[in-house]
Write a protein that holds these residues in place. Structure first.
Motif, PDB file in Angstrom:
ATOM      1  N   HIS A 127       0.808  -1.219   0.000  1.00 19.77           N
ATOM      2  CA  HIS A 127       0.000   0.000   0.000  1.00 19.77           C
ATOM      3  C   HIS A 127       0.845   1.273   0.000  1.00 19.77           C
ATOM      4  O   HIS A 127       0.284   2.376   0.021  1.00 19.77           O
ATOM      5  CB  HIS A 127      -0.919   0.021   1.220  1.00 19.77           C
ATOM      6  N   ASP A 128       2.165   1.147  -0.034  1.00 17.43           N
ATOM      7  CA  ASP A 128       3.024   2.323   0.116  1.00 17.43           C
ATOM      8  C   ASP A 128       2.820   3.331  -1.011  1.00 17.43           C
ATOM      9  O   ASP A 128       2.792   4.544  -0.770  1.00 17.43           O
ATOM     10  CB  ASP A 128       4.493   1.896   0.185  1.00 17.43           C
ATOM     11  N   VAL A 129       2.696   2.864  -2.249  1.00 15.70           N
ATOM     12  CA  VAL A 129       2.497   3.785  -3.368  1.00 15.70           C
ATOM     13  C   VAL A 129       1.161   4.518  -3.226  1.00 15.70           C
ATOM     14  O   VAL A 129       1.074   5.733  -3.429  1.00 15.70           O
ATOM     15  CB  VAL A 129       2.559   3.042  -4.715  1.00 15.70           C
ATOM     16  N   THR A 130       0.116   3.772  -2.843  1.00 16.27           N
ATOM     17  CA  THR A 130      -1.207   4.381  -2.678  1.00 16.27           C
ATOM     18  C   THR A 130      -1.177   5.460  -1.605  1.00 16.27           C
ATOM     19  O   THR A 130      -1.752   6.550  -1.783  1.00 16.27           O
ATOM     20  CB  THR A 130      -2.248   3.314  -2.310  1.00 16.27           C
ATOM     21  N   LEU A 131      -0.499   5.184  -0.511  1.00 16.31           N
ATOM     22  CA  LEU A 131      -0.438   6.159   0.575  1.00 16.31           C
ATOM     23  C   LEU A 131       0.353   7.393   0.155  1.00 16.31           C
ATOM     24  O   LEU A 131       0.001   8.524   0.527  1.00 16.31           O
ATOM     25  CB  LEU A 131       0.184   5.530   1.821  1.00 16.31           C
ATOM     26  N   LEU A 132       1.406   7.191  -0.633  1.00 12.47           N
ATOM     27  CA  LEU A 132       2.167   8.335  -1.131  1.00 12.47           C
ATOM     28  C   LEU A 132       1.301   9.206  -2.037  1.00 12.47           C
ATOM     29  O   LEU A 132       1.365  10.436  -1.986  1.00 12.47           O
ATOM     30  CB  LEU A 132       3.398   7.839  -1.887  1.00 12.47           C
ATOM     31  N   VAL A 133       0.458   8.581  -2.849  1.00 19.33           N
ATOM     32  CA  VAL A 133      -0.473   9.330  -3.701  1.00 19.33           C
ATOM     33  C   VAL A 133      -1.461  10.115  -2.842  1.00 19.33           C
ATOM     34  O   VAL A 133      -1.766  11.279  -3.133  1.00 19.33           O
ATOM     35  CB  VAL A 133      -1.217   8.378  -4.659  1.00 19.33           C
ATOM     36  N   LEU A 134      -1.956   9.510  -1.767  1.00 15.91           N
ATOM     37  CA  LEU A 134      -2.899  10.204  -0.892  1.00 15.91           C
ATOM     38  C   LEU A 134      -2.260  11.412  -0.224  1.00 15.91           C
ATOM     39  O   LEU A 134      -2.899  12.474  -0.077  1.00 15.91           O
ATOM     40  CB  LEU A 134      -3.442   9.236   0.168  1.00 15.91           C
ATOM     41  N   VAL A 135      -0.998  11.273   0.185  1.00 16.02           N
ATOM     42  CA  VAL A 135      -0.279  12.417   0.758  1.00 16.02           C
ATOM     43  C   VAL A 135      -0.200  13.555  -0.256  1.00 16.02           C
ATOM     44  O   VAL A 135      -0.452  14.726   0.060  1.00 16.02           O
ATOM     45  CB  VAL A 135       1.137  11.996   1.205  1.00 16.02           C
ATOM     46  N   ALA A 136       0.147  13.206  -1.496  1.00 17.19           N
ATOM     47  CA  ALA A 136       0.261  14.218  -2.550  1.00 17.19           C
ATOM     48  C   ALA A 136      -1.080  14.888  -2.819  1.00 17.19           C
ATOM     49  O   ALA A 136      -1.157  16.115  -2.994  1.00 17.19           O
ATOM     50  CB  ALA A 136       0.806  13.580  -3.827  1.00 17.19           C
ATOM     51  N   LEU A 137      -2.156  14.106  -2.843  1.00 17.29           N
ATOM     52  CA  LEU A 137      -3.481  14.674  -3.101  1.00 17.29           C
ATOM     53  C   LEU A 137      -3.911  15.611  -1.980  1.00 17.29           C
ATOM     54  O   LEU A 137      -4.520  16.659  -2.239  1.00 17.29           O
ATOM     55  CB  LEU A 137      -4.503  13.548  -3.274  1.00 17.29           C
ATOM     56  N   ALA A 138      -3.601  15.253  -0.742  1.00 13.82           N
ATOM     57  CA  ALA A 138      -3.940  16.130   0.384  1.00 13.82           C
ATOM     58  C   ALA A 138      -3.200  17.457   0.276  1.00 13.82           C
ATOM     59  O   ALA A 138      -3.782  18.536   0.481  1.00 13.82           O
ATOM     60  CB  ALA A 138      -3.608  15.439   1.702  1.00 13.82           C
ATOM     61  N   ALA A 139      -1.904  17.402  -0.053  1.00 14.40           N
ATOM     62  CA  ALA A 139      -1.128  18.635  -0.199  1.00 14.40           C
ATOM     63  C   ALA A 139      -1.639  19.469  -1.374  1.00 14.40           C
ATOM     64  O   ALA A 139      -1.705  20.703  -1.293  1.00 14.40           O
ATOM     65  CB  ALA A 139       0.350  18.299  -0.393  1.00 14.40           C
ATOM     66  N   LEU A 140      -2.019  18.800  -2.458  1.00 15.17           N
ATOM     67  CA  LEU A 140      -2.570  19.524  -3.609  1.00 15.17           C
ATOM     68  C   LEU A 140      -3.880  20.215  -3.250  1.00 15.17           C
ATOM     69  O   LEU A 140      -4.141  21.339  -3.698  1.00 15.17           O
ATOM     70  CB  LEU A 140      -2.790  18.560  -4.774  1.00 15.17           C
ATOM     71  N   ALA A 141      -4.711  19.550  -2.447  1.00  8.34           N
ATOM     72  CA  ALA A 141      -5.978  20.155  -2.047  1.00  8.34           C
ATOM     73  C   ALA A 141      -5.736  21.410  -1.212  1.00  8.34           C
ATOM     74  O   ALA A 141      -6.397  22.451  -1.415  1.00  8.34           O
ATOM     75  CB  ALA A 141      -6.812  19.145  -1.260  1.00  8.34           C
ATOM     76  N   VAL A 142      -4.788  21.336  -0.289  1.00  4.72           N
ATOM     77  CA  VAL A 142      -4.452  22.521   0.508  1.00  4.72           C
ATOM     78  C   VAL A 142      -3.904  23.620  -0.392  1.00  4.72           C
ATOM     79  O   VAL A 142      -4.271  24.800  -0.267  1.00  4.72           O
ATOM     80  CB  VAL A 142      -3.422  22.159   1.596  1.00  4.72           C
ATOM     81  N   GLY A 143      -3.031  23.237  -1.322  1.00  2.00           N
ATOM     82  CA  GLY A 143      -2.449  24.222  -2.221  1.00  2.00           C
ATOM     83  C   GLY A 143      -3.495  24.903  -3.093  1.00  2.00           C
ATOM     84  O   GLY A 143      -3.433  26.122  -3.316  1.00  2.00           O
ATOM     85  N   ALA A 144      -4.466  24.122  -3.576  1.00  2.00           N
ATOM     86  CA  ALA A 144      -5.526  24.699  -4.405  1.00  2.00           C
ATOM     87  C   ALA A 144      -6.352  25.706  -3.611  1.00  2.00           C
ATOM     88  O   ALA A 144      -6.711  26.781  -4.109  1.00  2.00           O
ATOM     89  CB  ALA A 144      -6.418  23.592  -4.960  1.00  2.00           C
ATOM     90  N   GLY A 145      -6.653  25.355  -2.354  1.00  2.00           N
ATOM     91  CA  GLY A 145      -7.387  26.285  -1.503  1.00  2.00           C
ATOM     92  C   GLY A 145      -6.601  27.554  -1.223  1.00  2.00           C
ATOM     93  O   GLY A 145      -7.156  28.654  -1.222  1.00  2.00           O
ATOM     94  N   ALA A 146      -5.288  27.398  -1.003  1.00  2.00           N
ATOM     95  CA  ALA A 146      -4.445  28.567  -0.756  1.00  2.00           C
ATOM     96  C   ALA A 146      -4.367  29.450  -1.991  1.00  2.00           C
ATOM     97  O   ALA A 146      -4.422  30.681  -1.892  1.00  2.00           O
ATOM     98  CB  ALA A 146      -3.045  28.114  -0.339  1.00  2.00           C
ATOM     99  N   LEU A 147      -4.263  28.822  -3.169  1.00  2.00           N
ATOM    100  CA  LEU A 147      -4.178  29.594  -4.405  1.00  2.00           C
ATOM    101  C   LEU A 147      -5.458  30.408  -4.638  1.00  2.00           C
ATOM    102  O   LEU A 147      -5.399  31.552  -5.103  1.00  2.00           O
ATOM    103  CB  LEU A 147      -3.921  28.659  -5.591  1.00  2.00           C
ATOM    104  N   ALA A 148      -6.593  29.815  -4.280  1.00  2.00           N
ATOM    105  CA  ALA A 148      -7.865  30.526  -4.454  1.00  2.00           C
ATOM    106  C   ALA A 148      -7.933  31.763  -3.559  1.00  2.00           C
ATOM    107  O   ALA A 148      -8.665  32.713  -3.875  1.00  2.00           O
ATOM    108  CB  ALA A 148      -9.036  29.586  -4.142  1.00  2.00           C
ATOM    109  N   GLN A 149      -7.186  31.762  -2.455  1.00  2.00           N
ATOM    110  CA  GLN A 149      -7.188  32.897  -1.536  1.00  2.00           C
ATOM    111  C   GLN A 149      -6.071  33.906  -1.827  1.00  2.00           C
ATOM    112  O   GLN A 149      -5.952  34.908  -1.135  1.00  2.00           O
ATOM    113  CB  GLN A 149      -7.018  32.393  -0.087  1.00  2.00           C
ATOM    114  N   THR A 150      -5.270  33.615  -2.863  1.00  2.00           N
ATOM    115  CA  THR A 150      -4.152  34.487  -3.203  1.00  2.00           C
ATOM    116  C   THR A 150      -4.612  35.542  -4.214  1.00  2.00           C
ATOM    117  O   THR A 150      -5.219  35.204  -5.225  1.00  2.00           O
ATOM    118  CB  THR A 150      -2.984  33.678  -3.802  1.00  2.00           C
ATOM    119  N   GLN A 151      -4.333  36.787  -3.931  1.00  2.00           N
ATOM    120  CA  GLN A 151      -4.716  37.855  -4.839  1.00  2.00           C
ATOM    121  C   GLN A 151      -3.954  37.716  -6.152  1.00  2.00           C
ATOM    122  O   GLN A 151      -2.780  37.359  -6.152  1.00  2.00           O
ATOM    123  CB  GLN A 151      -4.407  39.223  -4.216  1.00  2.00           C
ATOM    124  N   PRO A 152      -4.590  37.995  -7.292  1.00  2.00           N
ATOM    125  CA  PRO A 152      -3.912  37.779  -8.568  1.00  2.00           C
ATOM    126  C   PRO A 152      -2.809  38.760  -8.878  1.00  2.00           C
ATOM    127  O   PRO A 152      -1.878  38.428  -9.599  1.00  2.00           O
ATOM    128  CB  PRO A 152      -5.063  37.897  -9.589  1.00  2.00           C
TER     129      PRO A 152
END
Length: 259
Positions: A230-255
Motif C-alpha cells: 500500500h506504500d504507493v497508494t499512501l504516497l499518492v494520498l499524501v500528494a493529493l492532500a497537499a494539492l488540495a491545501v495548495g488549491a485552496g491557498a491559491l484561491a485565496q491568493t490575490q492575482p
C-alpha cells in the motif's frame, strides 16, 4: 529572464543535479555519501548569495525576519492535519484497521518537537531562495497567483533529481514512481507556502511551515505497520492532500502583486 534569476536558478539546480549524480552513482539510498544530503537544502541560499556576488542583487530578507504569531497555528498544522485527515481513513480502508505499533508517546512527542526544529532550521536556507528571493521577483513580473504557481512548479522540479538518484527514498516505491508522485505533493505545499509568504512576508513562518510539512506531515505513519503493497497508494494520498491545501491557498491568493 533577468540575470539575478538566471544565476539563482543555475546555481540552485546545478547543485541539485551535481549532488544527485554523486548519490546516484555511488549507490542511491545506500550511498556512503548520503550524509551529505542535508547540503541540498543550502543550495537555494547559495544561489541567492551567488546573485549578490555576481549581479549585485539584494538578498531581500532584511524585513522578513519576524514571526506573526497569529499565523503560527496555520503554518504548523494546516498541511499535517490535511494529510492525516486524508491518509488515516485511507489506511483504515486499505488495512481494515489502523495498525499502530507500540510506542512511548512522551518520547514520540519529544521527537516531534526536535524534528520540527531541526528540519525548520534546514528549511530556512531553502526558504531564503524559494520564497524570500524567487517568489517576489516572479510576482513583480507575473502577479501573485501566477508567481505562486511558477514558484511551486520550480520548487517541485528541483526535487526530481533527488528522487531519481535515490537520495529521496521511500520503501517499496520505485525511483520513477517517487519522481512522479513526490513533486505533486511538493507543488501543493509550495502553493500553500507562497500564500503564507504573500500574507505575512515572514521567513521564519514559512520555514516552520516547510519543516512541519516535512516532519509532521507523515508523523503518525511512523508508528504504524502498514502493508508494503500500500506504500504507493499512501504516497499518492499524501500528494493529493497537499494539492488540495495548495488549491485552496491559491484561491485565496490575490492575482496582482499590487494587491
Amino acid at each position: 529572464m533577468s540575470r539575478p534569476l538566471f544565476v539563482f536558478l543555475s546555481v540552485t539546480f546545478g547543485g541539485s543535479i551535481l549532488l544527485s549524480l554523486m548519490f546516484g552513482l555511488s549507490g542511491g539510498h545506500e550511498s556512503p555519501l548520503l550524509w551529505l544530503a542535508p547540503l541540498t537544502m543550502f543550495m537555494p541560499a547559495l544561489g541567492v548569495l551567488a546573485t549578490r556576488i555576481t549581479a549585485g542583487a539584494p538578498l531581500g530578507i532584511d524585513a522578513a525576519i519576524h514571526l506573526p504569531m497569529r499565523w503560527l497555528p496555520a503554518a504548523l498544522l494546516v498541511l499535517p492535519l490535511a494529510i492525516h485527515a486524508v491518509v488515516l481513513p485511507g489506511i483504515f480502508i486499505l488495512e481494515g484497521k489502523l495498525p499502530w505499533v507500540a510506542a512511548s508517546w512522551p518520547h514520540a512527542a519529544g521527537k516531534a518537537v526536535a524534528g520540527l526544529l531541526i528540519v525548520s532550521f534546514l528549511a530556512f536556507f531553502e526558504e531564503i531562495g524559494w520564497r524570500a528571493f524567487l517568489f517576489p521577483r516572479l510576482a513583480s513580473c507575473f502577479g501573485m497567483r501566477r508567481a505562486a504557481v511558477l514558484s511551486a512548479a520550480i520548487w517541485a522540479l528541483w526535487h526530481m533529481p533527488f528522487s531519481l538518484s535515490g537520495a529521496l527514498h521511500v520503501e517499496n516505491v520505485s525511483r520513477l514512481q517517487l519522481a512522479v508522485i513526490h513533486p505533486m505533493g511538493t507543488f501543493g505545499a509550495g502553493l500553500f507556502l507562497a500564500f503564507l509568504w504573500f500574507r505575512t512576508g515572514s521567513l521564519p513562518l514559512v520555514s516552520l511551515a516547510h519543516g512541519a510539512f516535512n516532519d509532521w506531515g507523515q508523523y503518525a505513519f511512523k508508528f504504524m505497520n502498514v502493508s508494503p503493497r500500500h506504500d504507493v497508494t499512501l504516497l499518492v494520498l499524501v500528494a493529493l492532500a497537499a494539492l488540495a491545501v495548495g488549491a485552496g491557498a491559491l484561491a485565496q491568493t490575490q492575482p496582482l502583486a499590487s494587491q
